[in-house]
Design a protein around this motif. Structure first.
Motif, PDB file in Angstrom:
ATOM      1  N   ARG A 216     -19.569 -12.564 -56.937  1.00  0.00           N
ATOM      2  CA  ARG A 216     -19.903 -11.713 -55.796  1.00  0.00           C
ATOM      3  C   ARG A 216     -20.060 -12.507 -54.499  1.00  0.00           C
ATOM      4  O   ARG A 216     -19.852 -11.982 -53.402  1.00  0.00           O
ATOM      5  N   ARG A 217     -20.426 -13.769 -54.602  1.00  0.00           N
ATOM      6  CA  ARG A 217     -20.624 -14.570 -53.395  1.00  0.00           C
ATOM      7  C   ARG A 217     -19.303 -14.935 -52.723  1.00  0.00           C
ATOM      8  O   ARG A 217     -19.307 -15.466 -51.608  1.00  0.00           O
ATOM      9  N   GLU A 218     -18.201 -14.659 -53.375  1.00  0.00           N
ATOM     10  CA  GLU A 218     -16.882 -14.881 -52.774  1.00  0.00           C
ATOM     11  C   GLU A 218     -16.485 -13.597 -52.039  1.00  0.00           C
ATOM     12  O   GLU A 218     -15.826 -12.724 -52.575  1.00  0.00           O
ATOM     13  N   ILE A 219     -16.931 -13.491 -50.799  1.00  0.00           N
ATOM     14  CA  ILE A 219     -16.737 -12.288 -49.995  1.00  0.00           C
ATOM     15  C   ILE A 219     -15.349 -12.308 -49.359  1.00  0.00           C
ATOM     16  O   ILE A 219     -14.981 -13.273 -48.688  1.00  0.00           O
TER      17      ILE A 219
ATOM     18  N   ASN B 208     -21.074 -22.878 -47.994  1.00  0.00           N
ATOM     19  CA  ASN B 208     -21.392 -23.851 -49.041  1.00  0.00           C
ATOM     20  C   ASN B 208     -22.784 -24.436 -48.879  1.00  0.00           C
ATOM     21  O   ASN B 208     -23.431 -24.781 -49.876  1.00  0.00           O
ATOM     22  N   LEU B 209     -23.279 -24.543 -47.639  1.00  0.00           N
ATOM     23  CA  LEU B 209     -24.653 -24.996 -47.435  1.00  0.00           C
ATOM     24  C   LEU B 209     -25.634 -24.002 -48.053  1.00  0.00           C
ATOM     25  O   LEU B 209     -26.646 -24.393 -48.646  1.00  0.00           O
ATOM     26  N   THR B 210     -25.335 -22.718 -47.939  1.00  0.00           N
ATOM     27  CA  THR B 210     -26.164 -21.695 -48.586  1.00  0.00           C
ATOM     28  C   THR B 210     -26.201 -21.923 -50.091  1.00  0.00           C
ATOM     29  O   THR B 210     -27.259 -21.822 -50.726  1.00  0.00           O
ATOM     30  N   GLU B 211     -25.056 -22.258 -50.672  1.00  0.00           N
ATOM     31  CA  GLU B 211     -24.994 -22.529 -52.111  1.00  0.00           C
ATOM     32  C   GLU B 211     -25.793 -23.782 -52.470  1.00  0.00           C
ATOM     33  O   GLU B 211     -26.406 -23.853 -53.539  1.00  0.00           O
TER      34      GLU B 211
ATOM     35  N   ILE C  24     -23.608  -3.469 -49.178  1.00  0.00           N
ATOM     36  CA  ILE C  24     -24.148  -4.809 -48.947  1.00  0.00           C
ATOM     37  C   ILE C  24     -25.577  -4.914 -49.459  1.00  0.00           C
ATOM     38  O   ILE C  24     -26.357  -3.956 -49.389  1.00  0.00           O
ATOM     39  N   GLN C  25     -25.894  -6.071 -50.007  1.00  0.00           N
ATOM     40  CA  GLN C  25     -27.251  -6.379 -50.452  1.00  0.00           C
ATOM     41  C   GLN C  25     -27.741  -7.621 -49.711  1.00  0.00           C
ATOM     42  O   GLN C  25     -26.957  -8.363 -49.124  1.00  0.00           O
ATOM     43  N   GLU C  26     -29.027  -7.848 -49.753  1.00  0.00           N
ATOM     44  CA  GLU C  26     -29.606  -8.937 -48.965  1.00  0.00           C
ATOM     45  C   GLU C  26     -28.989 -10.288 -49.301  1.00  0.00           C
ATOM     46  O   GLU C  26     -28.713 -11.099 -48.415  1.00  0.00           O
ATOM     47  N   GLY C  27     -28.730 -10.521 -50.578  1.00  0.00           N
ATOM     48  CA  GLY C  27     -28.159 -11.803 -50.982  1.00  0.00           C
ATOM     49  C   GLY C  27     -26.735 -12.021 -50.516  1.00  0.00           C
ATOM     50  O   GLY C  27     -26.232 -13.152 -50.537  1.00  0.00           O
ATOM     51  N   ASP C  28     -26.065 -10.947 -50.067  1.00  0.00           N
ATOM     52  CA  ASP C  28     -24.688 -11.067 -49.578  1.00  0.00           C
ATOM     53  C   ASP C  28     -24.619 -11.578 -48.145  1.00  0.00           C
ATOM     54  O   ASP C  28     -23.574 -12.069 -47.701  1.00  0.00           O
ATOM     55  N   LEU C  29     -25.705 -11.424 -47.395  1.00  0.00           N
ATOM     56  CA  LEU C  29     -25.660 -11.610 -45.948  1.00  0.00           C
ATOM     57  C   LEU C  29     -25.150 -12.978 -45.496  1.00  0.00           C
ATOM     58  O   LEU C  29     -24.290 -13.049 -44.609  1.00  0.00           O
ATOM     59  N   PRO C  30     -25.647 -14.099 -46.047  1.00  0.00           N
ATOM     60  CA  PRO C  30     -25.135 -15.387 -45.560  1.00  0.00           C
ATOM     61  C   PRO C  30     -23.633 -15.545 -45.771  1.00  0.00           C
ATOM     62  O   PRO C  30     -22.952 -16.169 -44.948  1.00  0.00           O
ATOM     63  N   PHE C  31     -23.115 -14.954 -46.838  1.00  0.00           N
ATOM     64  CA  PHE C  31     -21.695 -15.118 -47.155  1.00  0.00           C
ATOM     65  C   PHE C  31     -20.824 -14.188 -46.312  1.00  0.00           C
ATOM     66  O   PHE C  31     -19.710 -14.546 -45.932  1.00  0.00           O
ATOM     67  N   VAL C  32     -21.345 -12.999 -45.998  1.00  0.00           N
ATOM     68  CA  VAL C  32     -20.641 -12.110 -45.068  1.00  0.00           C
ATOM     69  C   VAL C  32     -20.629 -12.730 -43.678  1.00  0.00           C
ATOM     70  O   VAL C  32     -19.617 -12.686 -42.964  1.00  0.00           O
ATOM     71  N   TRP C  33     -21.750 -13.317 -43.287  1.00  0.00           N
ATOM     72  CA  TRP C  33     -21.834 -13.985 -41.988  1.00  0.00           C
ATOM     73  C   TRP C  33     -20.843 -15.148 -41.911  1.00  0.00           C
ATOM     74  O   TRP C  33     -20.174 -15.345 -40.895  1.00  0.00           O
ATOM     75  N   ALA C  34     -20.727 -15.909 -42.996  1.00  0.00           N
ATOM     76  CA  ALA C  34     -19.769 -17.019 -43.026  1.00  0.00           C
ATOM     77  C   ALA C  34     -18.339 -16.507 -42.831  1.00  0.00           C
ATOM     78  O   ALA C  34     -17.531 -17.135 -42.129  1.00  0.00           O
TER      79      ALA C  34
ATOM     80  N   ARG D 224     -20.101  -1.814 -46.210  1.00  0.00           N
ATOM     81  CA  ARG D 224     -19.483  -1.960 -47.530  1.00  0.00           C
ATOM     82  C   ARG D 224     -18.749  -3.294 -47.570  1.00  0.00           C
ATOM     83  O   ARG D 224     -18.093  -3.684 -46.596  1.00  0.00           O
ATOM     84  N   ILE D 225     -18.856  -4.006 -48.681  1.00  0.00           N
ATOM     85  CA  ILE D 225     -18.208  -5.315 -48.788  1.00  0.00           C
ATOM     86  C   ILE D 225     -17.148  -5.311 -49.879  1.00  0.00           C
ATOM     87  O   ILE D 225     -17.186  -4.517 -50.828  1.00  0.00           O
TER      88      ILE D 225
END
Length: 531
Positions: free
Chosen positions: A153-156, A452-455, A106-116, A145-146
C-alpha cells in the motif's frame, strides 16, 4: 495468433480503440487506421481475446494499443531505427500493472507517500503540506481516493482529491483570492443524507508509468457517487488549470468537457462541469445514467458506471529515463561520503572555514561510529541525493543550532546508536539532491528521498528506537518548505544568523510523518508484550 490477454475484461473494445486512434490523429501523435490495427491483430502484434462467442465481444490488449500509438507500427520503428543508425530501439517503458492496482480512501498512514508523489510530479513549491490535507480528510474521509500497489500500500501510484465545498469558497480559489494551503477543515463539507454538493477538484496525481490504471481510480470515485445517489448528490465539479500549459489537468478537463468560467477567472483558467445537464463525454454520460437508475430505486449493480478508457491519453506520458530511472535508496558506504560533501558544496557553496578533505574525514569518522547516520540516493554508483541524521545529546544539538558550537566539533563518541528503547534526539544536518539535475529530475529525486526517509523512520520505530525530538535549520526556500510541510515548527530562538531553526516532537506532533513513526513503535511494543 497472439496469446490471449491476461485480463480480457480490462481490454479495449474495437470502438474504444477507434476513439483512441482518432484522438491520436487529431492531436498529431499518430496516424494509424483501423485497417492497419486489424492487420496487426491478424499478424499477432496485438493480443486479442473473446469474452463471448461473437466477434463484437473481442477485447484488445490496452498496453499494446497505447504502445502502438506512442511508438508506431513495427515497420515504422524499423524505418526510424535504420534512419538513426540504431537497429535496437529502446524497450517501451509501459508495463502491465492492471493485475496489482487497487484503490481505497486515503488513510493517515498514506499521507507521507501521497505527498512524496505530489513532490515527484509537481514539486515541493506546488504541493500542500500533509499536515494541512489531513485536516481535510478527517472532515470528509471520502474526499480523497488513492491508487496503489495492492501488494504494498505504501507504493502510491495516484491520488484523486474532489472536495465538497461551498460555491463561494470555490470561487475564491478559482479567482486566486484564496490559495489551496489556506483551505481549513471548516471549508470542507462532510457528506450528509439529503445534501446536494458542489465539489472542487483539488488534485489529480498519476504516476506516468501507471497511467493505464487511472480509469480504475476514477471509476472507484464515480461508483461511490452513484452508490450514494439520490441521498447524497454531486451537482457540479469545479477545477483550475492554466489554459496555456498543456498537462494532465487541462487534458482531463477537455476530455470530460468542463466549460470555462470567464466570469470567475477572466483568463480562462477556471472550469465548471454540471452533472445535471447533457455532456458529450461518454464517461459523464455513464455516470448520469447511473444516477437515473438510482433515482428509480435500482441497485447500482444493475447499471455500474464505467469510464471511457480513451481518457488514459490525457495523462502525462513523460517517462523517467537515465540516471533517475535507476535510482535506489540505501545506507551509505564510507566511500559515498565524499560525494555527499560534493553535493553539500553544490547546494550551499564551498565552506570558507573547513577544507573539503577535513569535512570528508570528519564525516567518515562519524560513519565509523554509526553506519546509519547517512542514507543516499544512488544511481550507477553515483550519489545523487542524501540525508544525514545525527543522534546527539539534546543540549549539544541546541548549542550547534545557536552557533555556540560548530558541527566540525562533533566527536565520534558524541554520535549515539539507533538501539531499542534508547531515548534519542536527532539533528537533521542535510537533506538534499544534486542541484545539477533539471527541475523535473529534482522533483522526482526529492519525492524518492522523502518517501524512503519515511520508511527509515518506520524501520527505526519497528526496531524499538525511541526518538523524542528532531531538529533542523535552513535558510533556503525549498528546505524551509520541506521542513514546514513535514510538520516542523520554528523554535523560540529562531532565526539564528539568517537561518530558521526548527523542531518536531515525534511523541506529541500531529504530523503524519510522526504518526507513521509512532504507529511502528507501538507495533514494536505490542509485539514485545505479546512475546
Amino acid at each position: 495468433m497472439a496469446d490471449n490477454i491476461q485480463n480480457p475484461e480490462m481490454g479495449l473494445t474495437a470502438a474504444e480503440v477507434d476513439k483512441l486512434l482518432a484522438a491520436a490523429h487529431r492531436e498529431g501523435r499518430a496516424d494509424i487506421s483501423m485497417s492497419t490495427f486489424y492487420r496487426l491483430v491478424r499478424q499477432g502484434a496485438i493480443r486479442k481475446s473473446l469474452l463471448g462467442n461473437r466477434v463484437q465481444d473481442a477485447r484488445y490488449d490496452e498496453l499494446q494499443v497505447l504502445d502502438l500509438i506512442e511508438n508506431g507500427t513495427p515497420s515504422k520503428r524499423k524505418q526510424k531505427a535504420k534512419a538513426g543508425g540504431n537497429r535496437n530501439l529502446p524497450t517501451p517503458v509501459t508495463k502491465d500493472y492492471s493485475q496489482t492496482a487497487a484503490s481505497d480512501w486515503i488513510q493517515e498512514g498514506d499521507l507521507p507517500f501521497v505527498w512524496a508523489l505530489d513532490i515527484e510530479l509537481y514539486g515541493i513549491e506546488n504541493s500542500v503540506s500533509p499536515t494541512v490535507t489531513w485536516t481535510w480528510w478527517r472532515k470528509n474521509p471520502r474526499a480523497c481516493r488513492i491508487l496503489f500497489n495492492k501488494e504494498n500500500r505504501r507504493e502510491i501510484w495516484g491520488a484523486l482529491s474532489v472536495i465538497p465545498m461551498r460555491e463561494e469558497t470555490i470561487s475564491k480559489l478559482l479567482s486566486g483570492k484564496m490559495q489551496e494551503h489556506e483551505i481549513t477543515d471548516d471549508d470542507v463539507l462532510a457528506y450528509e443524507p439529503g445534501g446536494k454538493y458542489t465539489c472542487y477538484v483539488a488534485s489529480v496525481a498519476i504516476h506516468p508509468e501507471h497511467r493505464q490504471s487511472f480509469p480504475t481510480l476514477l471509476h472507484s470515485v464515480m461508483s461511490f457517487w452513484c452508490e450514494q445517489y439520490p441521498e447524497v448528490q454531486i451537482l457540479k465539479l469545479y477545477a483550475f488549470a492554466l489554459h496555456d500549459e498543456e498537462g494532465t489537468g487541462l487534458r482531463l478537463i477537455r476530455k470530460l468537457f468542463f466549460a470555462p468560467r470567464y466570469d470567475i477567472e477572466t483568463n480562462g483558467n477556471a472550469y465548471e462541469l454540471r452533472l445535471d445537464v447533457y455532456s458529450p463525454s461518454p464517461t459523464i454520460q455513464h455516470l448520469q445514467k447511473c444516477f437515473q437508475q438510482r433515482a428509480k430505486g435500482r441497485d447500482i449493480r444493475s447499471y455500474f458506471p464505467s469510464v471511457d478508457r480513451t481518457i488514459i491519453s490525457a495523462i502525462d506520458t513523460r517517462s523517467v529515463h537515465g540516471i533517475v530511472a535507476s535510482v535506489r535508496y540505501e545506507t551509505a558506504r564510507k566511500d559515498d561520503i565524499a560525494q555527499c560533501v560534493a553535493i553539500d558544496e553544490a547546494i550551499f557553496g564551498a565552506s570558507t572555514v573547513t577544507p573539503v578533505t577535513e569535512q570528508i574525514a570528519t564525516r567518515q569518522g562519524w560513519w565509523t561510529q554509526n553506519h546509519e547516520i547517512f542514507h543516499v540516493l544512488k544511481s550507477r554508483e553515483q550519489v545523487v541525493g542524501y540525508v544525514s541524521t545525527l543522534p546527539l545529546a539534546e543540549d549539544q544539538i541546541i548549542r550547534i543550532l545557536r552557533e555556540e558550537e560548530h558541527p566540525r566539533d562533533i566527536q565520534n563518541k558524541d554520535i549515539r546508536l539507533f538501539q531499542p528503547e534508547q531515548l534519542l534526539d536527532i539533528y537533521f544536518v542535510v537533506m538534499g539532491v544534486d542541484p545539477a539535475f533539471s527541475t523535473h529530475q529534482k522533483r522526482l529525486l526529492g519525492g524518492k528521498l522523502i518517501e524512503n526517509l519515511t520508511e527509515t523512520f518506520r524501520d527505526w520505530g519497528h526496531r524499538g528506537t525511541e526518538i523524542k525530538n528532531l531538529y533542523a535549520r535552513s535558510r533556503l526556500t525549498d528546505g524551509i518548505r520541506i521542513l514546514e510541510h513535514i510538520g516542523f515548527s520554528q523554535t523560540d530562538f529562531s532565526p539564528v544568523n539568517g537561518k530558521n531553526i526548527y523542531s518536531l516532537n515525534l511523541r506529541e506532533s500531529n504530523s503524519p510523518f510522526a504518526q507513521v513513526y509512532r504507529q511502528a513503535l507501538e507495533e514494536y511494543h505490542g509485539s514485545n508484550i505479546a512475546n
